[in-house]
Enzyme design. Structure first.
Site, PDB file in Angstrom:
ATOM      1  N   TYR A 135       0.824  -1.216   0.000  1.00 47.32           N
ATOM      2  CA  TYR A 135       0.000   0.000   0.000  1.00 47.32           C
ATOM      3  C   TYR A 135       0.855   1.263   0.000  1.00 47.32           C
ATOM      4  O   TYR A 135       0.475   2.272  -0.572  1.00 47.32           O
ATOM      5  CB  TYR A 135      -0.890   0.034   1.243  1.00 47.32           C
ATOM      6  CG  TYR A 135      -2.240  -0.600   1.085  1.00 47.32           C
ATOM      7  CD1 TYR A 135      -2.374  -1.919   0.673  1.00 47.32           C
ATOM      8  CD2 TYR A 135      -3.400   0.114   1.391  1.00 47.32           C
ATOM      9  CE1 TYR A 135      -3.621  -2.504   0.564  1.00 47.32           C
ATOM     10  CE2 TYR A 135      -4.646  -0.458   1.277  1.00 47.32           C
ATOM     11  CZ  TYR A 135      -4.756  -1.762   0.865  1.00 47.32           C
ATOM     12  OH  TYR A 135      -5.988  -2.339   0.757  1.00 47.32           O
ATOM     13  N   LYS A 185       2.620 -15.190   2.574  1.00 46.57           N
ATOM     14  CA  LYS A 185       2.874 -15.882   1.308  1.00 46.57           C
ATOM     15  C   LYS A 185       4.382 -16.137   1.243  1.00 46.57           C
ATOM     16  O   LYS A 185       5.060 -15.764   0.271  1.00 46.57           O
ATOM     17  CB  LYS A 185       2.351 -15.021   0.146  1.00 46.57           C
ATOM     18  CG  LYS A 185       2.375 -15.699  -1.211  1.00 46.57           C
ATOM     19  CD  LYS A 185       1.379 -16.838  -1.380  1.00 46.57           C
ATOM     20  CE  LYS A 185       1.590 -17.549  -2.710  1.00 46.57           C
ATOM     21  NZ  LYS A 185       0.796 -18.802  -2.823  1.00 46.57           N
ATOM     22  N   ASP A 217      -3.349 -18.141   0.340  1.00 47.49           N
ATOM     23  CA  ASP A 217      -4.303 -18.837  -0.547  1.00 47.49           C
ATOM     24  C   ASP A 217      -5.047 -19.919   0.235  1.00 47.49           C
ATOM     25  O   ASP A 217      -6.273 -20.050   0.144  1.00 47.49           O
ATOM     26  CB  ASP A 217      -3.609 -19.406  -1.792  1.00 47.49           C
ATOM     27  CG  ASP A 217      -2.321 -20.171  -1.504  1.00 47.49           C
ATOM     28  OD1 ASP A 217      -1.847 -20.157  -0.354  1.00 47.49           O
ATOM     29  OD2 ASP A 217      -1.794 -20.799  -2.447  1.00 47.49           O
ATOM     30  N   ASP A 241      -6.839  -6.859   3.864  1.00 44.62           N
ATOM     31  CA  ASP A 241      -7.925  -6.159   3.167  1.00 44.62           C
ATOM     32  C   ASP A 241      -8.838  -7.184   2.492  1.00 44.62           C
ATOM     33  O   ASP A 241     -10.064  -7.141   2.624  1.00 44.62           O
ATOM     34  CB  ASP A 241      -7.320  -5.214   2.118  1.00 44.62           C
ATOM     35  CG  ASP A 241      -8.382  -4.434   1.362  1.00 44.62           C
ATOM     36  OD1 ASP A 241      -9.333  -3.965   1.995  1.00 44.62           O
ATOM     37  OD2 ASP A 241      -8.258  -4.313   0.119  1.00 44.62           O
ATOM     38  N   ASP A 245     -12.845  -8.686   3.859  1.00 44.61           N
ATOM     39  CA  ASP A 245     -14.067  -8.642   3.042  1.00 44.61           C
ATOM     40  C   ASP A 245     -14.653 -10.047   2.915  1.00 44.61           C
ATOM     41  O   ASP A 245     -15.866 -10.252   2.987  1.00 44.61           O
ATOM     42  CB  ASP A 245     -13.785  -8.098   1.636  1.00 44.61           C
ATOM     43  CG  ASP A 245     -13.997  -6.596   1.528  1.00 44.61           C
ATOM     44  OD1 ASP A 245     -13.707  -5.897   2.514  1.00 44.61           O
ATOM     45  OD2 ASP A 245     -14.440  -6.124   0.464  1.00 44.61           O
TER      46      ASP A 245
HETATM   47  C1  IPM Z   1     -10.615  -0.949   3.765  1.00 42.02           C
HETATM   48  C2  IPM Z   1     -10.743  -0.277   2.423  1.00 42.02           C
HETATM   49  C3  IPM Z   1      -9.530   0.627   2.211  1.00 42.02           C
HETATM   50  C4  IPM Z   1      -8.300  -0.252   2.203  1.00 42.02           C
HETATM   51  C5  IPM Z   1      -9.600   1.505   0.941  1.00 42.02           C
HETATM   52  C6  IPM Z   1     -10.835   2.370   0.927  1.00 42.02           C
HETATM   53  C7  IPM Z   1      -8.373   2.351   0.786  1.00 42.02           C
HETATM   54  O1  IPM Z   1     -10.900  -1.218   1.420  1.00 42.02           O
HETATM   55  O2  IPM Z   1     -10.493  -0.242   4.777  1.00 42.02           O
HETATM   56  O3  IPM Z   1     -10.651  -2.183   3.805  1.00 42.02           O
HETATM   57  O4  IPM Z   1      -7.944  -0.836   1.163  1.00 42.02           O
HETATM   58  O5  IPM Z   1      -7.665  -0.363   3.260  1.00 42.02           O
HETATM   59 MG    MG Z   2     -11.199  -3.178   2.136  1.00 44.56          MG
END
Ligand code: IPM
Ligand code: MG
Length: 351
Positions: A135, A185, A217, A241, A245
């Site tokens: 990042y 990884k 993975d 990240d 999700d």
């Molecule tokens: C999160 C989001 C952020 C990230 C974006 C909006 C920059 O996806 O907080 O998970 O990638 O960290």
């Molecule tokens: Mg995110």
């Protein structure tokens, strides 16, 4: 006690509004200031993280953050895009530890993308490093040897960064079920090899924690195969990240997951932090009253716990949310019909 409220873009203001109603109902003596952030700040001040927003955050004990992201801003140079606001805040305030709990509230197991008996076992915490990794490495565009365009982003972690997040994760595990899985990884990446070496070193200081490693993975696979095996998961910025999700869908909806971003700055009653739902600004449903504010309400609870030392009040909020779910209050994200305000009302009624 003072909090900064940065509602941001898209559904950010709607969901933040409900979280503030819940905080108000607790009758706590919390002062608050509001400022623009993300695309909204760019449109008003020409920058996604303007000086007045930074100053408000600087003078606060914690930040309640909605979401950033605005399709109108997608073509801007990267430094001016809404996402830079959250990345900039994480960096500016040294918020390196992102805690993303994923728990299946009773009643939610039937709304998970997984089979109910698999989903019901989910009670995990992802500890995601958010100050380093690919990042924040050097990035850019260049011309490849054959004259075509090439994009690049450098991935790296230094020892200090890995060590401090590892300590956060081991301590979190001690406060839970004493299991920690480090995800990397290392079979391919040197960044991950260093990560693994350092986490192994730190593990020696926590003999009471059952410690394991997993390649990312495999972790993605295990998260849907048998998520109940995880207690605390520690990982880098990019893998965290993605896995967080994924964890949200295992729980039921991304509209349910809260997060805390902490650093080492102390406040009078705890640690300074930024609290946000893990979802984005969802421009497609913004302003329609359809967004589920539960993740933001739960983020406000984390703020009370970690930055303001109000663990009882935090638990009251979390219990009210759990009861609303148990009573069948489901937002559109969970296949239900409850709108943003209705969900806020339902939580308030159960406080
Ligand atoms: C999160 C989001 C952020 C990230 C974006 C909006 C920059 O996806 O907080 O998970 O990638 O960290
Ligand atoms: Mg995110």
């Amino acid at each position: 006690m003072k909090i900064a409220v940065l509602a941001g873009d898209g559904i950010g203001p709607e969901v933040t509004h409900e979280a503030l109603r819940v905080l108000d109902a607790l009758g706590l003596d919390i002062e608050r200031g509001e400022a623009l952030v993300g695309g909204a700040a760019y449109k008003a001040h020409g920058h996604p993280l303007p000086p007045e927003t930074l100053a408000l955050v600087e003078g606060s004990d914690g930040v309640l953050f909605g979401a950033v992201g605005d399709p109108d801003c997608d073509a801007l140079e990267r430094a001016l895009r809404p996402e830079q606001a959250i990345l900039g805040l994480r960096k500016a305030f040294g918020l390196f530890a992102n805690l993303r709990p994923a728990t299946v509230f009773k009643g939610l197991e039937h709304h998970s993308a997984l089979r109910p008996e698999v989903a019901a076992a989910i009670d995990l915490l992802i500890v995601r490093e958010i100050n380093g990794d690919v990042y924040f490495g050097e990035k850019g565009f260049r011309t490849a040897a054959d004259g075509t365009r090439e994009g690049y982003d450098v991935m790296s972690y230094c020892e200090t960064e890995v060590r401090r997040i590892a300590h956060v994760a081991f301590r979190a595990a001690q406060g839970r079920n004493s299991k920690l899985c480090s995800v990397d990884k290392a079979n391919v990446l040197e960044t991950s090899q260093l990560w693994r070496d350092i986490v192994i070193e730190v593990a020696r200081e926590y003999p009471d924690v059952a410690f394991s490693h997993m390649y990312v993975d495999n972790a993605a696979m295990q998260l849907v195969r048998n998520p109940g095996q995880f207690d605390v998961v520690v990982t880098g910025n990019l893998f965290g990240d993605i896995l967080s999700d994924q964890a949200s869908m295992c729980v039921g909806s991304i509209g349910m997951l809260a997060s805390a971003s902490l650093g080492s700055r102390e406040t009078t009653h705890g640690t300074f932090g930024l609290y946000e739902p893990i979802h984005g600004s969802a421009p497609d449903i913004a302003g329609k009253g359809l967004a589920n504010p539960m993740a933001t309400i739960l983020s406000a609870a984390m703020l009370l716990r970690h930055s303001l030392g109000l663990a009882d009040a935090a638990l009251r909020i979390e219990t009210a949310v759990a009861r609303a779910i148990a009573d069948g209050v489901f937002g559109h994200d969970l296949g239900g019909t409850a709108g943003t305000t209705e969900i806020g009302d339902a939580v308030l009624a159960r406080l």
